[in-house]
Motif scaffolding. Sequence first.
Motif, short mmCIF file in Angstrom:
data_model
loop_
_atom_site.label_atom_id
_atom_site.label_comp_id
_atom_site.label_asym_id
_atom_site.label_seq_id
_atom_site.Cartn_x
_atom_site.Cartn_y
_atom_site.Cartn_z
N ALA A 23 0.83 -1.21 0.00
CA ALA A 23 0.00 0.00 0.00
C ALA A 23 0.86 1.26 0.00
O ALA A 23 0.52 2.26 -0.66
CB ALA A 23 -0.93 -0.01 1.22
N SER A 24 1.98 1.22 0.73
CA SER A 24 2.84 2.41 0.80
C SER A 24 3.53 2.70 -0.53
O SER A 24 4.04 3.81 -0.74
CB SER A 24 3.88 2.22 1.90
N LYS A 45 -9.27 8.84 -5.94
CA LYS A 45 -8.68 10.04 -6.52
C LYS A 45 -7.18 10.04 -6.27
O LYS A 45 -6.40 10.50 -7.12
CB LYS A 45 -9.33 11.28 -5.90
N ASP A 46 -6.77 9.55 -5.11
CA ASP A 46 -5.37 9.40 -4.74
C ASP A 46 -5.19 7.97 -4.23
O ASP A 46 -5.59 7.65 -3.11
CB ASP A 46 -5.00 10.42 -3.65
N LEU A 47 -4.59 7.12 -5.04
CA LEU A 47 -4.51 5.70 -4.71
C LEU A 47 -3.76 5.46 -3.40
O LEU A 47 -4.19 4.66 -2.56
CB LEU A 47 -3.83 4.94 -5.85
N ARG A 48 -2.62 6.13 -3.20
CA ARG A 48 -1.84 5.88 -1.99
C ARG A 48 -2.62 6.24 -0.73
O ARG A 48 -2.67 5.47 0.22
CB ARG A 48 -0.52 6.64 -2.03
N ARG A 49 -3.23 7.41 -0.73
CA ARG A 49 -3.98 7.84 0.45
C ARG A 49 -5.13 6.88 0.74
O ARG A 49 -5.40 6.54 1.89
CB ARG A 49 -4.50 9.26 0.25
N SER A 96 -5.43 4.10 4.04
CA SER A 96 -6.49 4.28 5.03
C SER A 96 -7.03 2.95 5.55
O SER A 96 -7.64 2.89 6.62
CB SER A 96 -7.63 5.11 4.43
N TYR A 97 -6.81 1.86 4.80
CA TYR A 97 -7.27 0.55 5.25
C TYR A 97 -6.46 0.05 6.45
O TYR A 97 -6.92 -0.83 7.18
CB TYR A 97 -7.13 -0.48 4.12
N PHE A 98 -5.26 0.61 6.66
CA PHE A 98 -4.37 0.09 7.69
C PHE A 98 -4.15 1.06 8.83
O PHE A 98 -3.44 0.74 9.78
CB PHE A 98 -3.02 -0.27 7.06
N GLY A 99 -4.75 2.23 8.80
CA GLY A 99 -4.50 3.23 9.82
C GLY A 99 -5.58 3.36 10.86
O GLY A 99 -5.45 4.14 11.80
N GLN A 116 -2.95 -4.77 -6.17
CA GLN A 116 -2.53 -4.27 -7.47
C GLN A 116 -3.19 -2.93 -7.75
O GLN A 116 -4.27 -2.61 -7.21
CB GLN A 116 -2.90 -5.28 -8.57
N PHE A 117 -2.54 -2.17 -8.66
CA PHE A 117 -3.04 -0.84 -8.99
C PHE A 117 -3.12 -0.67 -10.50
O PHE A 117 -2.30 -1.22 -11.25
CB PHE A 117 -2.11 0.25 -8.42
#
Length: 597
Positions: free
Chosen positions: A5-6, A31-35, A39-42, A60-61
Motif C-alpha cells: 500500500a505504501s 482520486k489518490d490511490l496511496r492515500r 487508510s485501510y491500515f491506519g 494491485q493498482f
Amino acid sequence: MWELASQAPEQPGVYLFSDGRGRVLYVGKAKDLRRRVLSYFGREQPVKTAQMLARARDLQFVVTRTEVEALILENQLIKQHRPRYNILLRDDKTYPYIKLTTSEYWPRALLVRKVEADGNEYFGPFLGHGTAARLMDLIRMYSQVRTCHWDLKPEGTLPRPCLYFSMGACLGPCVAGLTTREAYLDAVREVRMLLSGKTGKLGKVLQQRMWEAAEREEFERAARYRDLERAVKALAEGQVAELPGKGSFDVFGVEGDGRDVTTVVLVYRQGKLCDKREYHFEGAEVPADGAFLSEFVPQFYEANPAVPEQVILPFAVDEPEALQGFLAAKAGRGVEVLVPKRGEKRKLLELAQENAGESFRLRFRHPAREGERLGAEVQSLFHLPNPVLRIECFDVSHTGGEAAVVSVVVWEKGKLAKREYRSFNVKTAKPGDDPAAIAEAVGRRFRRLLAEGKALPDLVLIDGGPTQLAAARQALAKVGCQLPVVSLAKRFEEIYQDPGQPPLRLPNNHPVRLLLQKIRDEAHRFAITRHRRRRRARRLATQLLAVPGVGPTRARKLLAAFGSVDGIRAASEQELATVVGRKLAKAVKAAVSREKA
C-alpha cells in the motif's frame, strides 16, 4: 500488505485486493490511490472490511488519467471479476432491447437484454417489458419479418415453412420461392422505421401502400397495411412515457440496518412514473449511505443504460463529480445528480424512501424470513447440527418461595407462539430453590412431549446461570431427551453453554443476544403474571376459609359461581348473597377487599 500500500502512486486509479489464489476480493477506485489504500491500515475497519483484509495476499493498482476513467474501469472490473466483498448488482432484470440482425442475409427481430458488438442493430432500451412486447407483437403479426431462431441459408433450404407463415406472420424466407430478398428487405425497412420512432412517416407509407394494394384488388394485403397503420398510430400515442426525454429523472430510495440493504428506483419520464425497480442485498454488512450508492449507481446504469437527465439521491455520494462524469459519458450529454432538500423533487424522494422502507420490511423483516435468518445465526453461534426454528424458554417466579410458578414460552419461525405458552405450579421443589423448580418443570414438560409424540424444540433456553443450566440438563437426561440447552444470566447478559466453562459475552447489538433477551423477557413477564394469579388465589382461599361459616364447600361454590378469584373480588354483596346468603356475603366481601396485591 502495508508495504504494498505504501508503494501505491499518488494518482487516480483502481486498486484490487486478491487472495492467495489470485482471486480478486475487492475492487475500489480512488482520486489518490496511496492515500486511499493506506487508510485501510491506519484505523479500525468494519467487520466485512476486516475480513477482506485478513484474506488479502496481494494488492494491485491501475492508474487512470481522471476519476471518471477510474469509475468506469472499476465498474468494468467488478463485472468481470464479481469480487466477493463488493456490492454486486445481482438483479439481472435489465431493460429490454429489440435486436435487428442486419448482419444476416435474412434479418430477424429478437427481444434481448444485452447489447453486444456483433454488427447488428439494437433499438431501446425500452422502460418496462410492456412496450418491447407490444413492438414484438407488431413485428411478428404485421411486418412479417421473422422472429425465429433458425440459422437460414440465403437460398432457403427447409422443405416447408412453420406455422408463422400460415398465420401470415412471416414471409417464409426459410423455403425457396415463398418471397424475394427485395420484398423481405422492404419489410425489414418498415421494422427499422418503427423501432427508430419514425411512426408518423411509417404511418403515411403504410397508408399509401394500403390504397395501392386495394387498387390492385389485393384486399388481404391492404387489410394488413391498414391494421399495421392503426397499431403504429396507437403505439405512438402511448409511447411518450416509455422513452427518455425532457424532464426524465430517476429517484433512488435506500433502506438498511447495517447488515441488509434494499434499494428502490422510481423511473419518471415526462413527469410520469413509468417503472419501479427494487434490489435487495442480503448480508451486505454495509450501512445504507453515500458509500453504498457510490458502488450501486454505476452498476445500475451499466446494466440499464437509459440514463435520464436527472438522478435524484437521498444523500450525497463519495466523489459526486466522478459519478456525474460517468453518467454523462454513458448518456452522451450532461446529467445532474441532485440531493433535494425541499420542493417537489424532495417529495418524490420521500416517496422513494417510503417504498424502500416497505420493500426492506417485506423482504428482511417478514417473521418467517427473519426467523430463518436468526435461526441460522443461532445455529452458527452455538455450532448446532440443525437450523433453529423453535426455541422454548423456562423462567421461574415466586415471592420469597411462595406460589412458585415456572413459565414456558415458545418462539417459532420468527415470532412468539403465544397459544403454546404453558405454566407449571411447582409441587416438589423446596420454596426458593430455583434450580430444583426449573428441573421439575423441564422434566414434566418434556416427559409429556415425548409421551404425546409432539415436536421438540431446536434449542432450550433457561433464565439463569450455570446452576440452572446444570439442573435443566440433568432433568432432560432423566427423561431420555437430548436437546441443546443454554442459559442467559440477567446481571451481565452472559450466555452459558456448559456449566463448567466460561460464559459467552456478545455485543449489545448482536442479533442472537437480542433474540435471546426478547424470549427471556417474555418468559419472565409470563411467569410473573401466572405467579401473581396463583398467589392471589392462595391468599384469597386462605382468607375465605378464615371467614366464620365459610368452609371448603362454600368456597368451591363461590369459585364455581364467579369463575375465578378476580370474579369474586369484583362481585357485589348482592351477587355474593345469591350464593352464600346476605350475612356471609358481607364478611366475604370484606375479606377479599383486603387482598390488593
